[in-house]
Design an enzyme around this catalytic site. Sequence first.
Site, PDB file in Angstrom:
ATOM      1  N   LEU A  53      39.039  22.743  26.722  1.00 31.76           N
ATOM      2  CA  LEU A  53      37.924  23.430  27.373  1.00 31.76           C
ATOM      3  C   LEU A  53      36.679  23.480  26.495  1.00 31.76           C
ATOM      4  O   LEU A  53      35.614  23.884  26.960  1.00 31.76           O
ATOM      5  CB  LEU A  53      38.335  24.870  27.738  1.00 31.76           C
ATOM      6  CG  LEU A  53      39.629  25.020  28.556  1.00 31.76           C
ATOM      7  CD1 LEU A  53      39.932  26.492  28.768  1.00 31.76           C
ATOM      8  CD2 LEU A  53      39.516  24.290  29.885  1.00 31.76           C
ATOM      9  N   TYR A 103      23.838  15.040  28.633  1.00 31.42           N
ATOM     10  CA  TYR A 103      25.004  15.906  28.810  1.00 31.42           C
ATOM     11  C   TYR A 103      26.011  15.253  29.750  1.00 31.42           C
ATOM     12  O   TYR A 103      27.213  15.172  29.457  1.00 31.42           O
ATOM     13  CB  TYR A 103      24.565  17.260  29.360  1.00 31.42           C
ATOM     14  CG  TYR A 103      25.710  18.188  29.694  1.00 31.42           C
ATOM     15  CD1 TYR A 103      26.622  18.596  28.720  1.00 31.42           C
ATOM     16  CD2 TYR A 103      25.884  18.668  30.989  1.00 31.42           C
ATOM     17  CE1 TYR A 103      27.673  19.446  29.015  1.00 31.42           C
ATOM     18  CE2 TYR A 103      26.921  19.524  31.300  1.00 31.42           C
ATOM     19  CZ  TYR A 103      27.811  19.915  30.318  1.00 31.42           C
ATOM     20  OH  TYR A 103      28.855  20.755  30.629  1.00 31.42           O
ATOM     21  N   LYS A 107      29.946  13.894  28.990  1.00 36.50           N
ATOM     22  CA  LYS A 107      31.092  14.374  29.759  1.00 36.50           C
ATOM     23  C   LYS A 107      31.829  13.214  30.438  1.00 36.50           C
ATOM     24  O   LYS A 107      33.069  13.194  30.500  1.00 36.50           O
ATOM     25  CB  LYS A 107      30.628  15.391  30.813  1.00 36.50           C
ATOM     26  CG  LYS A 107      30.327  16.772  30.250  1.00 36.50           C
ATOM     27  CD  LYS A 107      31.589  17.412  29.699  1.00 36.50           C
ATOM     28  CE  LYS A 107      31.386  18.849  29.296  1.00 36.50           C
ATOM     29  NZ  LYS A 107      32.637  19.452  28.749  1.00 36.50           N
ATOM     30  N   ASN A 132      29.320  25.424  39.200  1.00 37.93           N
ATOM     31  CA  ASN A 132      28.970  26.660  38.505  1.00 37.93           C
ATOM     32  C   ASN A 132      30.139  27.641  38.578  1.00 37.93           C
ATOM     33  O   ASN A 132      30.522  28.079  39.663  1.00 37.93           O
ATOM     34  CB  ASN A 132      27.729  27.297  39.144  1.00 37.93           C
ATOM     35  CG  ASN A 132      26.478  26.482  38.911  1.00 37.93           C
ATOM     36  OD1 ASN A 132      25.783  26.663  37.935  1.00 37.93           O
ATOM     37  ND2 ASN A 132      26.213  25.556  39.825  1.00 37.93           N
ATOM     38  N   HIS A 278      36.858  77.718  51.907  1.00 36.51           N
ATOM     39  CA  HIS A 278      37.416  78.909  51.284  1.00 36.51           C
ATOM     40  C   HIS A 278      38.509  79.490  52.189  1.00 36.51           C
ATOM     41  O   HIS A 278      38.567  79.173  53.387  1.00 36.51           O
ATOM     42  CB  HIS A 278      36.316  79.951  51.053  1.00 36.51           C
ATOM     43  CG  HIS A 278      35.220  79.461  50.152  1.00 36.51           C
ATOM     44  ND1 HIS A 278      35.454  78.973  48.888  1.00 36.51           N
ATOM     45  CD2 HIS A 278      33.867  79.378  50.346  1.00 36.51           C
ATOM     46  CE1 HIS A 278      34.312  78.614  48.333  1.00 36.51           C
ATOM     47  NE2 HIS A 278      33.326  78.838  49.202  1.00 36.51           N
ATOM     48  N   PRO A 279      39.394  80.316  51.646  1.00 40.35           N
ATOM     49  CA  PRO A 279      40.459  80.923  52.480  1.00 40.35           C
ATOM     50  C   PRO A 279      39.893  81.606  53.725  1.00 40.35           C
ATOM     51  O   PRO A 279      38.906  82.334  53.658  1.00 40.35           O
ATOM     52  CB  PRO A 279      41.097  81.937  51.526  1.00 40.35           C
ATOM     53  CG  PRO A 279      40.885  81.371  50.168  1.00 40.35           C
ATOM     54  CD  PRO A 279      39.522  80.729  50.232  1.00 40.35           C
ATOM     55  N   GLY A 280      40.508  81.307  54.865  1.00 36.28           N
ATOM     56  CA  GLY A 280      40.100  81.890  56.126  1.00 36.28           C
ATOM     57  C   GLY A 280      38.959  81.191  56.828  1.00 36.28           C
ATOM     58  O   GLY A 280      38.659  81.490  57.992  1.00 36.28           O
ATOM     59  N   VAL A 281      38.322  80.234  56.181  1.00 36.45           N
ATOM     60  CA  VAL A 281      37.171  79.539  56.752  1.00 36.45           C
ATOM     61  C   VAL A 281      37.637  78.467  57.736  1.00 36.45           C
ATOM     62  O   VAL A 281      38.613  77.753  57.486  1.00 36.45           O
ATOM     63  CB  VAL A 281      36.304  78.903  55.643  1.00 36.45           C
ATOM     64  CG1 VAL A 281      35.328  77.882  56.224  1.00 36.45           C
ATOM     65  CG2 VAL A 281      35.564  79.983  54.884  1.00 36.45           C
TER      66      VAL A 281
END
Length: 368
Positions: A53, A103, A107, A132, A278-281
């Site tokens: 590589l 190049y 190659k 690419n 919240h609790p009860g909501v």
Amino acid sequence: MKIVVTGAKGFIGKNLCIMLREHGHKDIIEVDRNTTREELSTFLSEADFVYHLAGVNRPKNEAEFEQGNSELTTYIIDKLTSYGRVVPIAISSSTQAEHDNPYGKSKLLAEKTVEQYGKFSGASYYIYRFPNVFGKWCRPNYNSFVATFCYNTLNNLDITINDPSASVTLVYIDDVCHSLISLLNGSINSGFNSVLPEYPTTVGYVADLLAGFKNSRDSLTIENVGTGFCRALYSTYLSYMSPNQFSYNIPCYGDERGVFSEMLKTKDAGQFSFFTAHPGVTRGGHYHHTKNEKFLVVKGKALFKFEHIATGECYELKTESDLPLIVETVPGWSHDITNIGAEEMIVMLWANEIFDREAPDTFARPLK
């Protein structure tokens, strides 16, 4: 199996070596710029497979093309031949081998050297003319416009695009590595190989997608990043984040009932939110004609109530975080959720569409 990987510290080599180990290959000999020719010679004498590589694509002068591409390949092939061993080899070339430039010529010469070695020795050989390649760990501002675009987008730097419509073919690093690793079982014929899938696209489209990724932290709307090119590009984009970019804030709205926050919106698969109570909501007390929601209580206890808006039929169920249960809202049924526990309740919520204030499909109808 002893596997020699030249260019092991490079973009493709680094990813490949990690994936080779993930596949159970432990005897990997990594060759880089600091490896001497004598060391390389010794490594090649023991090799059972060679991934070549290493190469030069950004030289200080044109002569380095020949030295780093064709001459190094010739050295490797000469050594393998001198040892009289039949060693399979895979080489990374470039689509530039089809063009008449220094190049590309270097190659092409490297390709021919490998091909001749395979035909003379009977060794399997594999030539990849990579287009690419993009993915994590590719150096920005070097030879990958994708890496540069990712880095610049994340760091608020300008991107230079001469022609947004310019065509480009991309392959993803994971697919490259999977293809290279598949060569080890010996079932693939010698010759030219290609990586699939290929992603034909344009420079402008890549830049637009990256801008969308960045904007998603503000809009909370993410691109379709689950499959294909968009998935691969999003992963690549994320890999260029520095640790201080790993997190971001989202809006949170609170009142006497608790808080509500949208987490993520998608273009075609709805959105994710969470709320507390919240609790009860009690929250809700409305119905939808088309919209669907899925609730999951992740902390606390909840009572869900439903009432059919046409027949008046009622239904209710209880759930708690210790026994995860998805509760659906059904079109035409008014619904609400009450915290019946002693602590704050936290609920995850998915809706199959993004909330549209102009057409919310949400109609108030308190339950009895």
